[in-house]
Write an enzyme that holds these catalytic residues in place. Sequence first.
Site, PDB file in Angstrom:
ATOM      1  CG  HIS A   1     -16.026   4.736  61.363  1.00 29.38           C
ATOM      2  ND1 HIS A   1     -16.705   3.549  62.559  1.00 29.38           N
ATOM      3  CD2 HIS A   1     -17.171   4.523  60.432  1.00 29.38           C
ATOM      4  CE1 HIS A   1     -17.054   2.394  61.353  1.00 29.38           C
ATOM      5  NE2 HIS A   1     -17.249   3.896  60.837  1.00 29.38           N
TER       6      HIS A   1
ATOM      7  CG  ASP B   1     -19.517   8.706  54.225  1.00 30.02           C
ATOM      8  OD1 ASP B   1     -19.818   8.105  54.966  1.00 30.02           O
ATOM      9  OD2 ASP B   1     -20.164   7.803  52.713  1.00 30.02           O
TER      10      ASP B   1
HETATM   11  C1  SDX Z   1     -20.017   5.637  57.907  1.00 33.84           C
HETATM   12  O1  SDX Z   1     -20.687   2.214  61.793  1.00 33.84           O
HETATM   13  C2  SDX Z   1     -20.464   2.263  60.093  1.00 33.84           C
HETATM   14  O2  SDX Z   1     -18.964   1.331  59.816  1.00 33.84           O
HETATM   15  C3  SDX Z   1     -20.602   2.927  59.346  1.00 33.84           C
HETATM   16  C4  SDX Z   1     -19.886   3.558  57.589  1.00 33.84           C
HETATM   17  C5  SDX Z   1     -19.941   1.392  57.221  1.00 33.84           C
HETATM   18  O3  SDX Z   1     -19.593   1.891  56.363  1.00 33.84           O
HETATM   19  O4  SDX Z   1     -21.543   1.032  57.429  1.00 33.84           O
HETATM   20  O5  SDX Z   1     -18.593   3.049  58.048  1.00 33.84           O
HETATM   21  C6  SDX Z   1     -20.550   4.426  57.182  1.00 33.84           C
HETATM   22  O6  SDX Z   1     -21.575   5.705  58.052  1.00 33.84           O
HETATM   23  C7  SDX Z   1     -19.380   6.025  57.804  1.00 33.84           C
HETATM   24  C8  SDX Z   1     -19.675   7.260  58.605  1.00 33.84           C
HETATM   25  C9  SDX Z   1     -20.046   8.103  57.924  1.00 33.84           C
HETATM   26  N1  SDX Z   1     -20.488   9.534  58.971  1.00 33.84           N
HETATM   27  C10 SDX Z   1     -19.792  11.234  58.986  1.00 33.84           C
HETATM   28  O7  SDX Z   1     -19.089  11.051  58.366  1.00 33.84           O
HETATM   29  C11 SDX Z   1     -20.945  12.221  59.768  1.00 33.84           C
HETATM   30  C12 SDX Z   1     -19.375  12.898  60.535  1.00 33.84           C
HETATM   31  N2  SDX Z   1     -19.668  12.101  61.700  1.00 33.84           N
HETATM   32  C13 SDX Z   1     -20.108  12.090  62.867  1.00 33.84           C
HETATM   33  O8  SDX Z   1     -21.346  12.465  62.752  1.00 33.84           O
HETATM   34  C14 SDX Z   1     -19.616  10.632  63.756  1.00 33.84           C
HETATM   35  O9  SDX Z   1     -17.759  10.849  64.710  1.00 33.84           O
HETATM   36  C15 SDX Z   1     -20.232   9.208  63.679  1.00 33.84           C
HETATM   37  C16 SDX Z   1     -21.268   9.627  63.783  1.00 33.84           C
HETATM   38  C17 SDX Z   1     -20.147   8.279  62.399  1.00 33.84           C
HETATM   39  C18 SDX Z   1     -19.944   8.366  64.931  1.00 33.84           C
HETATM   40  O10 SDX Z   1     -20.613   8.981  66.027  1.00 33.84           O
HETATM   41  P1  SDX Z   1     -19.585   8.760  67.519  1.00 33.84           P
HETATM   42  O11 SDX Z   1     -19.054   7.253  67.517  1.00 33.84           O
HETATM   43  O12 SDX Z   1     -20.948   8.541  68.303  1.00 33.84           O
HETATM   44  O13 SDX Z   1     -19.076   9.568  68.629  1.00 33.84           O
HETATM   45  P2  SDX Z   1     -19.373  11.084  68.606  1.00 33.84           P
HETATM   46  O14 SDX Z   1     -20.592  11.519  68.029  1.00 33.84           O
HETATM   47  O15 SDX Z   1     -19.547  10.470  70.387  1.00 33.84           O
HETATM   48  O16 SDX Z   1     -17.685  12.231  68.650  1.00 33.84           O
HETATM   49  C19 SDX Z   1     -17.277  11.678  69.878  1.00 33.84           C
HETATM   50  C20 SDX Z   1     -16.446  12.700  70.122  1.00 33.84           C
HETATM   51  C21 SDX Z   1     -17.115  14.609  70.104  1.00 33.84           C
HETATM   52  O17 SDX Z   1     -16.995  15.262  70.833  1.00 33.84           O
HETATM   53  P3  SDX Z   1     -16.961  15.985  72.045  1.00 33.84           P
HETATM   54  O18 SDX Z   1     -18.174  15.431  72.910  1.00 33.84           O
HETATM   55  O19 SDX Z   1     -16.242  14.335  72.461  1.00 33.84           O
HETATM   56  O20 SDX Z   1     -16.422  16.498  73.204  1.00 33.84           O
HETATM   57  O21 SDX Z   1     -15.971  13.671  68.059  1.00 33.84           O
HETATM   58  C22 SDX Z   1     -17.183  14.828  67.851  1.00 33.84           C
HETATM   59  C23 SDX Z   1     -17.711  14.858  68.564  1.00 33.84           C
HETATM   60  O22 SDX Z   1     -19.030  16.282  68.687  1.00 33.84           O
HETATM   61  N3  SDX Z   1     -16.994  14.558  66.001  1.00 33.84           N
HETATM   62  C24 SDX Z   1     -16.979  15.520  65.412  1.00 33.84           C
HETATM   63  C25 SDX Z   1     -17.175  14.403  63.976  1.00 33.84           C
HETATM   64  N4  SDX Z   1     -17.349  12.337  64.942  1.00 33.84           N
HETATM   65  C26 SDX Z   1     -17.541  12.975  65.772  1.00 33.84           C
HETATM   66  N5  SDX Z   1     -16.530  16.582  65.417  1.00 33.84           N
HETATM   67  C27 SDX Z   1     -16.146  16.852  64.461  1.00 33.84           C
HETATM   68  N6  SDX Z   1     -16.459  16.649  63.385  1.00 33.84           N
HETATM   69  C28 SDX Z   1     -16.972  15.335  63.207  1.00 33.84           C
HETATM   70  N7  SDX Z   1     -17.442  14.388  61.966  1.00 33.84           N
END
Ligand code: SDX
Length: 437
Positions: A313, A371
């Site tokens: 998140h 989710d």
């Molecule tokens: C919702 O914003 C809100 O409030 C949204 C929400 C709402 O109520 O409106 O809460 C609802 O959208 C919840 C999130 C649902 N999405 C998912 O579950 C999809 C999977 N999650 C990711 O796509 C991600 O965690 C996000 C999009 C939710 C957040 O992404 P960020 O903040 O841009 O973080 P990032 O992608 O930069 O991740 C940081 C690190 C990265 O690794 P490094 O580059 O540091 O090595 O963590 C890794 C990412 O690759 N990472 C994950 C991951 N989420 C982040 N690796 C594996 N699986 C994941 N789910």
Amino acid sequence: MTNSDTKATLSFSDGSPSLELPIYKGTIGPDVIDIRKLYGSTGKFTYDPGFMSTAACNSSITYIDGDKGELLYRGYPIEQLAVNCDFLETCYLLLNGELPNQGQKEKFVKTVTNHTMVHEQMQFFFRGFRRDAHPMSVLVGTVGALSSFYHDSLDITDQHHREVSAIRLIAKLPTLVAMTYKYSIGQPFVYPRNDLSYSANFMRMMFSNPCEDYKVNDVLVRALDRILILHADHEQNASTSTVRLAGSSGANPFACIAAGIACLWGPAHGGANEAALQMLEDIQKEGGVERIGEFIAKVKDKNSGVKLMGFGHRVYKNYDPRAKLMRETCYEVLNELGLHDDPLFKLAMALEKIALEDDYFVSRKLYPNVDFYSGIVQRALGIPVALFTGIFAMARTVGWIAQWNEMISDPEQKIGRPRQLFVGSPKREVPPMAKRG
Ligand code: SDX
């Protein structure tokens, strides 16, 4: 907000004059540095793709503490609202800033109940869609189309018009989501009933048919109501920011909510519940719990492009409080339905346990979000996977419209118009065709 005693001073290593910027304090949470005069004073923009460090507005509606894993609607913790209130009480709170007393609640429920029908011509919009169209494509279209029926109340400067539009959207989304589902399975649309609660009405519009009486299951209705409470609002997330930006141009509220639905559809946002369940089903198909290690290895391999959907998140760097409540709801529903051995629920809990002990996730502060479990409980309620995000949109409509209303009624409100760092070609002459490479 109040002026902080401290100021921010921006100085430049090239000798340009430094700039003093005011800092404001909110009630709780991080202070903000007001950079509105930065460009005028320095000819420079800030640069913050994804808005990792940007407050786009001030708001009194929802507060999230990502480190503590805390979520407050108008100051009330989500854990207390989910247990002590129902969804319409939560809608009243988000819209008006205070919980309703008994009289206010009865009046609000009656008003919403009496707006649940859609115009009879709305049904003809559905016929243009394929039966297997993704429900979110149908909802983007039909919610946007609502504005074509309400020319009498689209003056967004009129507070009464804004209130009527908010009620219409909260009341009609369940009807449109249920119609979307009925259309996809070739069953007749079911009209809302005024003698049922908001969530019971939705379950009946979804699952009843003209050939037999429908029996409301109070445990399942309560579970759905709690799911709606958990999804009702969430500060300035991507879809809420979309609604605010669309609304900043003066677009009507129905069009703005349609824009929010479109943004929510994405798998990184509201589409994650559908993607998370798909992920669990795929792991189950390949062997279930025994294959978790292999799946986690794929997630950790950057080249795989595989993410653990329902985890991570932008704000929560601790357990999403909604995920905990969703897991409890999951347990209650599966027990009620005699599905306590549901393999997907067991798989999800095993996956969560392994992930939370793995340094890849721990070091990146990746925890289950709202989710991760919501798909399992919605599936147990009989909601098809493709409609999970439609349920999220139905719940989030009140948050979107409350945030939209807060923005429109803010005297400082201006059209949102971000700038850019231009990295393309400088000015050049158009060559004649014969001289093009
Ligand atoms: C919702 O914003 C809100 O409030 C949204 C929400 C709402 O109520 O409106 O809460 C609802 O959208 C919840 C999130 C649902 N999405 C998912 O579950 C999809 C999977 N999650 C990711 O796509 C991600 O965690 C996000 C999009 C939710 C957040 O992404 P960020 O903040 O841009 O973080 P990032 O992608 O930069 O991740 C940081 C690190 C990265 O690794 P490094 O580059 O540091 O090595 O963590 C890794 C990412 O690759 N990472 C994950 C991951 N989420 C982040 N690796 C594996 N699986 C994941 N789910």
